[in-house]
Design an enzyme around this catalytic site. Sequence first.
Site, PDB file in Angstrom:
ATOM      1  N   HIS A  18     -29.705   7.085 -39.161  1.00 18.25           N
ATOM      2  CA  HIS A  18     -30.003   6.871 -37.736  1.00 18.25           C
ATOM      3  C   HIS A  18     -28.868   7.516 -36.943  1.00 18.25           C
ATOM      4  CE1 HIS A  18     -33.184   3.780 -38.314  1.00 18.25           C
ATOM      5  NE2 HIS A  18     -32.546   3.596 -39.455  1.00 18.25           N
ATOM      6  N   ASN A  20     -27.474   7.049 -34.065  1.00 19.62           N
ATOM      7  CA  ASN A  20     -26.472   6.166 -33.463  1.00 19.62           C
ATOM      8  C   ASN A  20     -25.686   5.343 -34.485  1.00 19.62           C
ATOM      9  OD1 ASN A  20     -26.922   7.046 -30.935  1.00 19.62           O
ATOM     10  ND2 ASN A  20     -28.096   5.290 -30.220  1.00 19.62           N
ATOM     11  N   HIS A  68     -25.209   3.666 -27.791  1.00 22.11           N
ATOM     12  CA  HIS A  68     -26.238   4.004 -26.804  1.00 22.11           C
ATOM     13  C   HIS A  68     -25.580   4.478 -25.506  1.00 22.11           C
ATOM     14  CE1 HIS A  68     -29.560   2.803 -29.192  1.00 22.11           C
ATOM     15  NE2 HIS A  68     -29.228   1.530 -29.252  1.00 22.11           N
ATOM     16  N   LYS A 103     -34.948   8.382 -25.716  1.00 21.90           N
ATOM     17  CA  LYS A 103     -34.616   7.415 -24.660  1.00 21.90           C
ATOM     18  C   LYS A 103     -34.626   8.094 -23.298  1.00 21.90           C
ATOM     19  CE  LYS A 103     -31.700   5.157 -28.005  1.00 21.90           C
ATOM     20  NZ  LYS A 103     -31.810   6.263 -28.979  1.00 21.90           N
ATOM     21  N   HIS A 199     -39.703   1.221 -41.613  1.00 16.85           N
ATOM     22  CA  HIS A 199     -38.914   0.038 -41.915  1.00 16.85           C
ATOM     23  C   HIS A 199     -39.884  -1.133 -41.765  1.00 16.85           C
ATOM     24  CE1 HIS A 199     -35.821   2.835 -40.619  1.00 16.85           C
ATOM     25  NE2 HIS A 199     -34.873   2.012 -40.993  1.00 16.85           N
ATOM     26  N   GLU A 202     -38.184  -6.297 -43.445  1.00 20.85           N
ATOM     27  CA  GLU A 202     -36.722  -6.364 -43.579  1.00 20.85           C
ATOM     28  C   GLU A 202     -36.221  -7.805 -43.526  1.00 20.85           C
ATOM     29  OE1 GLU A 202     -34.655  -2.527 -41.856  1.00 20.85           O
ATOM     30  OE2 GLU A 202     -36.071  -3.313 -40.394  1.00 20.85           O
TER      31      GLU A 202
HETATM   32 ZN   LIG Z   1     -32.998   2.403 -41.049  1.00 21.09          ZN
END
Ligand SMILES: [Zn+2]
Length: 209
Positions: A18, A20, A68, A103, A199, A202
């Site tokens: 990812h 970020n 972010h 975003k 995903h 989880e």
């Molecule tokens: Zn992930």
Amino acid sequence: MDTTNFIRMMPKIELHAHLNGSLCTKSIEELCEELYGVNSNEKVLLSKELVFDGGNLDQCFLKFRFMHELTATKKGLQLATELAIRDFAKDNVIYLELRTTPKKNSEMSKEEYVKNVLEAIERTKKIESIHVSLLLSIDRSKSVAEAEETVNIALQLKNTYKDIISGIDFSGNPKLGNFMHFIPVLEKARKNDLKLALHCAEIHVPCRI
Ligand SMILES: [Zn+2]
């Protein structure tokens, strides 16, 4: 050769990155210094925030918050992308699948966000010996309409960036949203030759998967 160097020199593929969450601590500090200055208040605050104590899932998502903020401008986003790729290349990753959620903010639309990431990938690939693919992430805590917008952006840009855009990722806080609601959007992506990375399950909340 010691074990650490031996492992670092092995060629690798990274299939779960990812944007970020991929910068090493030093690179996050470098990004902050570049954007705000070495002695800025932001840098002082960041140094405190960067002390990661293991924490629980909620604390983990809280830690993403400052990333972010650092990637909320075109300059920050492009630099963060470049630094993330550079960090993986340093570890001799030769194939990287990077994922990020488009975003929208006062400086860029979601499409512009993706274009900024793509431009940074194209530029960095010329410098580093690494192949980079991009997956656009659907944030499960947001609406299905937003998810469809993300798929549409991927489809629009896929032809221009066919060597980079490879698919759609489904992720975000597993305590929010419901996987079942997003199935039609994910099917649309797959029917249009976008690969899927999901995903799910989880945490143990069967009604949300
Ligand atoms: Zn992930």
